[in-house]
Design a protein around this motif. Structure first.
Motif, mmCIF file in Angstrom:
data_model
loop_
_atom_site.group_PDB
_atom_site.id
_atom_site.type_symbol
_atom_site.label_atom_id
_atom_site.label_comp_id
_atom_site.label_asym_id
_atom_site.label_seq_id
_atom_site.Cartn_x
_atom_site.Cartn_y
_atom_site.Cartn_z
ATOM 1 N N GLY A 105 2.968 8.185 7.579
ATOM 2 C CA GLY A 105 3.075 9.636 7.537
ATOM 3 C C GLY A 105 1.726 10.327 7.460
ATOM 4 N N LEU A 106 0.841 9.806 6.613
ATOM 5 C CA LEU A 106 -0.483 10.415 6.459
ATOM 6 C C LEU A 106 -1.287 10.344 7.751
ATOM 7 C CD1 LEU A 106 -1.468 9.111 2.910
ATOM 8 C CD2 LEU A 106 -0.762 11.428 3.531
ATOM 9 N N ARG A 107 -1.013 9.331 8.565
ATOM 10 C CA ARG A 107 -1.732 9.185 9.834
ATOM 11 C C ARG A 107 -1.009 9.860 10.996
ATOM 12 N NH1 ARG A 107 -3.357 2.731 9.245
ATOM 13 N NH2 ARG A 107 -4.190 2.925 7.131
ATOM 14 N N GLY A 108 0.119 10.492 10.688
ATOM 15 C CA GLY A 108 0.834 11.242 11.719
ATOM 16 C C GLY A 108 1.534 10.387 12.755
ATOM 17 N N PHE A 109 1.941 9.183 12.380
ATOM 18 C CA PHE A 109 2.665 8.329 13.319
ATOM 19 C C PHE A 109 4.010 8.958 13.680
ATOM 20 C CE2 PHE A 109 0.633 4.030 11.878
ATOM 21 C CZ PHE A 109 -0.598 4.501 12.286
ATOM 22 N N PRO A 110 4.503 8.730 14.881
ATOM 23 C CA PRO A 110 5.832 9.254 15.232
ATOM 24 C C PRO A 110 6.892 8.733 14.261
ATOM 25 C CG PRO A 110 4.694 8.444 17.186
ATOM 26 C CD PRO A 110 3.870 8.006 16.011
ATOM 27 N N LEU A 111 7.734 9.631 13.812
ATOM 28 C CA LEU A 111 8.737 9.251 12.817
ATOM 29 C C LEU A 111 9.713 8.204 13.345
ATOM 30 C CD1 LEU A 111 9.614 12.634 11.088
ATOM 31 C CD2 LEU A 111 8.456 10.675 10.091
ATOM 32 N N ASN A 112 10.037 8.277 14.631
ATOM 33 C CA ASN A 112 10.989 7.303 15.162
ATOM 34 C C ASN A 112 10.417 5.891 15.134
ATOM 35 O OD1 ASN A 112 9.160 8.044 17.257
ATOM 36 N ND2 ASN A 112 10.567 7.205 18.787
ATOM 37 N N VAL A 113 9.089 5.779 15.296
ATOM 38 C CA VAL A 113 8.441 4.463 15.231
ATOM 39 C C VAL A 113 8.466 3.940 13.797
ATOM 40 C CG1 VAL A 113 6.270 3.213 15.529
ATOM 41 C CG2 VAL A 113 6.987 4.912 17.228
ATOM 42 N N THR A 114 8.114 4.798 12.843
ATOM 43 C CA THR A 114 8.128 4.393 11.437
ATOM 44 C C THR A 114 9.533 4.005 10.997
ATOM 45 O OG1 THR A 114 6.254 5.831 10.910
ATOM 46 C CG2 THR A 114 7.659 5.158 9.083
ATOM 47 N N GLU A 115 10.518 4.803 11.397
ATOM 48 C CA GLU A 115 11.895 4.488 11.013
ATOM 49 C C GLU A 115 12.360 3.178 11.636
ATOM 50 O OE1 GLU A 115 16.362 6.518 10.979
ATOM 51 O OE2 GLU A 115 14.584 7.743 11.384
ATOM 52 N N ARG A 116 11.997 2.947 12.884
ATOM 53 C CA ARG A 116 12.384 1.693 13.537
ATOM 54 C C ARG A 116 11.745 0.488 12.835
ATOM 55 N NH1 ARG A 116 10.797 2.770 18.367
ATOM 56 N NH2 ARG A 116 8.806 1.648 18.326
ATOM 57 N N ASN A 117 10.453 0.607 12.513
ATOM 58 C CA ASN A 117 9.776 -0.486 11.815
ATOM 59 C C ASN A 117 10.374 -0.743 10.439
ATOM 60 O OD1 ASN A 117 8.004 -0.760 13.958
ATOM 61 N ND2 ASN A 117 6.338 0.367 12.980
ATOM 62 N N LEU A 118 10.634 0.347 9.722
ATOM 63 C CA LEU A 118 11.199 0.224 8.385
ATOM 64 C C LEU A 118 12.593 -0.405 8.453
ATOM 65 C CD1 LEU A 118 10.238 0.965 5.535
ATOM 66 C CD2 LEU A 118 11.448 3.141 5.769
ATOM 67 N N GLY A 119 13.386 0.019 9.441
ATOM 68 C CA GLY A 119 14.713 -0.548 9.613
ATOM 69 C C GLY A 119 14.663 -2.028 9.976
ATOM 70 N N THR A 120 13.731 -2.390 10.845
ATOM 71 C CA THR A 120 13.571 -3.801 11.216
ATOM 72 C C THR A 120 13.182 -4.634 10.005
ATOM 73 O OG1 THR A 120 12.895 -3.203 13.457
ATOM 74 C CG2 THR A 120 12.329 -5.411 12.712
ATOM 75 N N LEU A 121 12.290 -4.080 9.207
ATOM 76 C CA LEU A 121 11.832 -4.766 7.993
ATOM 77 C C LEU A 121 12.991 -5.039 7.035
ATOM 78 C CD1 LEU A 121 9.128 -5.607 6.557
ATOM 79 C CD2 LEU A 121 9.178 -3.365 5.479
ATOM 80 N N VAL A 122 13.743 -3.991 6.730
ATOM 81 C CA VAL A 122 14.880 -4.143 5.813
ATOM 82 C C VAL A 122 15.962 -5.016 6.440
ATOM 83 C CG1 VAL A 122 16.716 -2.904 4.602
ATOM 84 C CG2 VAL A 122 14.402 -1.952 4.662
ATOM 85 N N GLY A 123 16.204 -4.817 7.731
ATOM 86 C CA GLY A 123 17.236 -5.589 8.412
ATOM 87 C C GLY A 123 16.949 -7.076 8.414
ATOM 88 N N ARG A 124 15.694 -7.464 8.629
ATOM 89 C CA ARG A 124 15.354 -8.887 8.642
ATOM 90 C C ARG A 124 15.460 -9.507 7.256
ATOM 91 N NH1 ARG A 124 9.895 -9.776 11.967
ATOM 92 N NH2 ARG A 124 10.293 -11.918 11.248
ATOM 93 N N LEU A 125 15.121 -8.747 6.246
ATOM 94 C CA LEU A 125 15.297 -9.238 4.880
ATOM 95 C C LEU A 125 16.775 -9.425 4.562
ATOM 96 C CD1 LEU A 125 12.606 -7.050 3.094
ATOM 97 C CD2 LEU A 125 12.602 -9.547 3.150
ATOM 98 N N ARG A 126 17.588 -8.462 4.955
ATOM 99 C CA ARG A 126 19.028 -8.560 4.687
ATOM 100 C C ARG A 126 19.654 -9.694 5.498
ATOM 101 N NH1 ARG A 126 21.043 -8.446 1.580
ATOM 102 N NH2 ARG A 126 22.999 -7.297 1.786
#
Length: 211
Positions: A105-126
């Protein structure tokens, strides 16, 4: 004299066996991995003042025998988290606290990219059958209300999609308390870290087993 020496050596042997038993028990304790960025790492603090250390104390005081691992790296984005994920999975943790997104967020990354990465991260752990606690963060007011709202909602959507508990804002009830944030206005002090651990604890305990 011989009896005294014998008693002394027996005491040393017993002490060594006791230490060895404690070390083996610690080595076999299930792990809680705090996986995050500089907030988790304890940027600007002594390592003993990062929130995972306080969380370790809080768990132990309640009879939860887990070893808390600080896997925080300052400056990490959600992309960096995905790169590091195999090492976290290799630890076979009993639970993982995921704290990422602030640097995106501080670097202004596109939100859809951050959300996709975060979802992939949580999804792989689950997918690896690892319980996850998702910790959110928000952005400074100068980023605009619309962007901040969308950023905050990103965490809620990921938590709902993967059915994981969410602490929506790590600093809720903390940021405005005196002595909780370092002069940079971003990172917690030791006092702030202690409060973060206290806020995470009620959401973490249902994911663990008390022995």
């Amino acid at each position: 004299m011989n009896r005294r020496r014998l008693r002394f050596w027996l005491l040393l042997v017993c002490f060594a066996i006791s230490l060895s038993s404690i070390a083996r028990a610690a080595a076999h304790e299930p792990l809680v991995v705090c996986f995050g960025d500089s907030i988790t790492a304890g940027h600007g603090l002594d390592p003993s003042q990062a929130y995972p250390v306080f969380l370790q104390h809080d768990l132990a005081s309640r009879g939860y025998h887990y070893r808390v691992i600080n896997a925080g790296v300052s400056g990490n984005t959600t992309k960096d988290a995905l790169d590091r994920l195999p090492r976290v999975l290799g630890l076979h943790p009993a639970a993982v606290i995921v704290e990422f997104g602030g640097n995106d967020g501080l670097r202004g990354f596109p939100l859809n990219v951050t959300e996709r990465n975060l979802g992939t991260l949580v999804g792989r752990l689950r997918a690896a059958h690892i319980p996850v606690l998702l910790a959110g963060i928000t952005l400074p007011p100068n980023y605009g209300q619309d962007y901040i709202h969308q950023f905050d909602e990103m965490y809620r959507r990921v938590a709902q999609k993967y059915h994981v508990p969410l602490l929506p804002m790590l600093y809720a009830g903390i940021y405005n308390l005196p002595g909780t944030i370092q002069p940079d206005g971003i990172h917690p002090t030791a006092k702030g870290s202690r409060l973060i651990a206290q806020h995470l604890l009620p959401l973490l305990l249902p994911l663990l087993h008390r022995k």
